[in-house]
Scaffold this motif. Structure first.
Motif, PDB file in Angstrom:
ATOM      1  N   ALA A   1       0.840  -1.209   0.000  1.00  0.00           N
ATOM      2  CA  ALA A   1       0.000   0.000   0.000  1.00  0.00           C
ATOM      3  C   ALA A   1       0.872   1.255   0.000  1.00  0.00           C
ATOM      4  O   ALA A   1       0.567   2.228  -0.714  1.00  0.00           O
ATOM      5  CB  ALA A   1      -0.932  -0.005   1.209  1.00  0.00           C
ATOM      6  N   ARG A   2       1.955   1.246   0.762  1.00  0.00           N
ATOM      7  CA  ARG A   2       2.876   2.394   0.772  1.00  0.00           C
ATOM      8  C   ARG A   2       3.534   2.551  -0.594  1.00  0.00           C
ATOM      9  O   ARG A   2       3.762   3.671  -1.051  1.00  0.00           O
ATOM     10  CB  ARG A   2       3.924   2.227   1.865  1.00  0.00           C
ATOM     11  N   GLY A   3       3.835   1.428  -1.251  1.00  0.00           N
ATOM     12  CA  GLY A   3       4.386   1.499  -2.603  1.00  0.00           C
ATOM     13  C   GLY A   3       3.438   2.214  -3.554  1.00  0.00           C
ATOM     14  O   GLY A   3       3.863   3.034  -4.362  1.00  0.00           O
ATOM     15  N   CYS A   4       2.157   1.919  -3.422  1.00  0.00           N
ATOM     16  CA  CYS A   4       1.139   2.610  -4.237  1.00  0.00           C
ATOM     17  C   CYS A   4       1.136   4.108  -3.951  1.00  0.00           C
ATOM     18  O   CYS A   4       1.045   4.926  -4.877  1.00  0.00           O
ATOM     19  CB  CYS A   4      -0.243   2.040  -3.955  1.00  0.00           C
ATOM     20  N   LEU A   5       1.224   4.459  -2.691  1.00  0.00           N
ATOM     21  CA  LEU A   5       1.236   5.870  -2.299  1.00  0.00           C
ATOM     22  C   LEU A   5       2.460   6.572  -2.882  1.00  0.00           C
ATOM     23  O   LEU A   5       2.338   7.646  -3.483  1.00  0.00           O
ATOM     24  CB  LEU A   5       1.218   6.000  -0.775  1.00  0.00           C
TER      25      LEU A   5
ATOM     26  N   TYR B   1       6.104  -7.586  -1.607  1.00  0.00           N
ATOM     27  CA  TYR B   1       5.865  -8.809  -2.378  1.00  0.00           C
ATOM     28  C   TYR B   1       6.798  -9.939  -1.940  1.00  0.00           C
ATOM     29  O   TYR B   1       6.379 -11.095  -1.872  1.00  0.00           O
ATOM     30  CB  TYR B   1       6.009  -8.544  -3.876  1.00  0.00           C
ATOM     31  N   ILE B   2       8.048  -9.607  -1.647  1.00  0.00           N
ATOM     32  CA  ILE B   2       8.996 -10.625  -1.198  1.00  0.00           C
ATOM     33  C   ILE B   2       8.552 -11.208   0.138  1.00  0.00           C
ATOM     34  O   ILE B   2       8.577 -12.427   0.333  1.00  0.00           O
ATOM     35  CB  ILE B   2      10.421 -10.033  -1.126  1.00  0.00           C
TER      36      ILE B   2
ATOM     37  N   GLU C   1      11.074   0.002  -4.649  1.00  0.00           N
ATOM     38  CA  GLU C   1      11.739  -0.629  -3.506  1.00  0.00           C
ATOM     39  C   GLU C   1      10.722  -1.123  -2.480  1.00  0.00           C
ATOM     40  O   GLU C   1      10.806  -2.255  -1.993  1.00  0.00           O
ATOM     41  CB  GLU C   1      12.683   0.392  -2.874  1.00  0.00           C
ATOM     42  N   THR C   2       9.738  -0.291  -2.171  1.00  0.00           N
ATOM     43  CA  THR C   2       8.739  -0.635  -1.158  1.00  0.00           C
ATOM     44  C   THR C   2       7.809  -1.739  -1.646  1.00  0.00           C
ATOM     45  O   THR C   2       7.470  -2.658  -0.899  1.00  0.00           O
ATOM     46  CB  THR C   2       7.940   0.624  -0.758  1.00  0.00           C
TER      47      THR C   2
ATOM     48  N   GLY D   1       4.779  10.220  -7.344  1.00  0.00           N
ATOM     49  CA  GLY D   1       5.860  10.381  -8.301  1.00  0.00           C
ATOM     50  C   GLY D   1       7.213   9.923  -7.787  1.00  0.00           C
ATOM     51  O   GLY D   1       8.233  10.141  -8.436  1.00  0.00           O
ATOM     52  N   LYS D   2       7.249   9.283  -6.644  1.00  0.00           N
ATOM     53  CA  LYS D   2       8.498   8.775  -6.058  1.00  0.00           C
ATOM     54  C   LYS D   2       8.701   7.336  -6.533  1.00  0.00           C
ATOM     55  O   LYS D   2       8.595   6.386  -5.776  1.00  0.00           O
ATOM     56  CB  LYS D   2       8.431   8.843  -4.531  1.00  0.00           C
ATOM     57  N   HIS D   3       8.993   7.205  -7.811  1.00  0.00           N
ATOM     58  CA  HIS D   3       8.992   5.890  -8.445  1.00  0.00           C
ATOM     59  C   HIS D   3      10.070   4.955  -7.917  1.00  0.00           C
ATOM     60  O   HIS D   3       9.837   3.760  -7.776  1.00  0.00           O
ATOM     61  CB  HIS D   3       9.080   6.032  -9.957  1.00  0.00           C
TER      62      HIS D   3
END
Length: 117
Positions: free
Chosen positions: A18-22, A40-41, A34-35, A27-29
């Protein structure tokens, strides 16, 4: 009432996704990738429910990847995802992620602008 199966260990991984989506929406690709991968790992290492959730949420990663308009950045994400997955030894346990990356990389290479010059 029966035996209750506790699956609390999946929630930190889902939070990372969810943080990765945020981060992606901000725009912090780089931070998003990384998140996402951390989440997923973690899910992939949790047999049963964790793996099921990984498979259920994997498409979210690729939906956001499609939003990257810059093909070079999209290609770099695919290469990075594949390398990270393989480095963690997950390509044998859950090869679908690598297969999806390979298929998308092939599409990018096939339809890249340099092929039409």
């Amino acid at each position: 009432i029966g035996e209750q199966i506790e699956q609390w260990n999946v929630f930190p991984a889902l939070l990372k996704i969810a943080r990765g989506c945020l981060f992606f929406s901000q725009g912090k690709h780089g931070l998003a990738l990384e998140t996402y991968m951390e989440g997923y790992i973690e899910l992939a290492y949790i047999d049963g429910y964790g793996v099921a959730l990984y498979e259920a949420h994997r498409d979210r990663l690729f939906r956001n990847l499609q939003k990257l308009l810059n093909m070079a950045e999209r290609r770099q994400w695919l290469v990075s995802i594949k390398e990270i997955w393989e480095a963690k030894g997950l390509s044998k346990k859950l090869p679908g992620l690598v297969d999806l990356c390979d298929a998308r990389l092939m599409t990018i290479d096939l339809f890249s602008e340099s092929n039409y010059e």
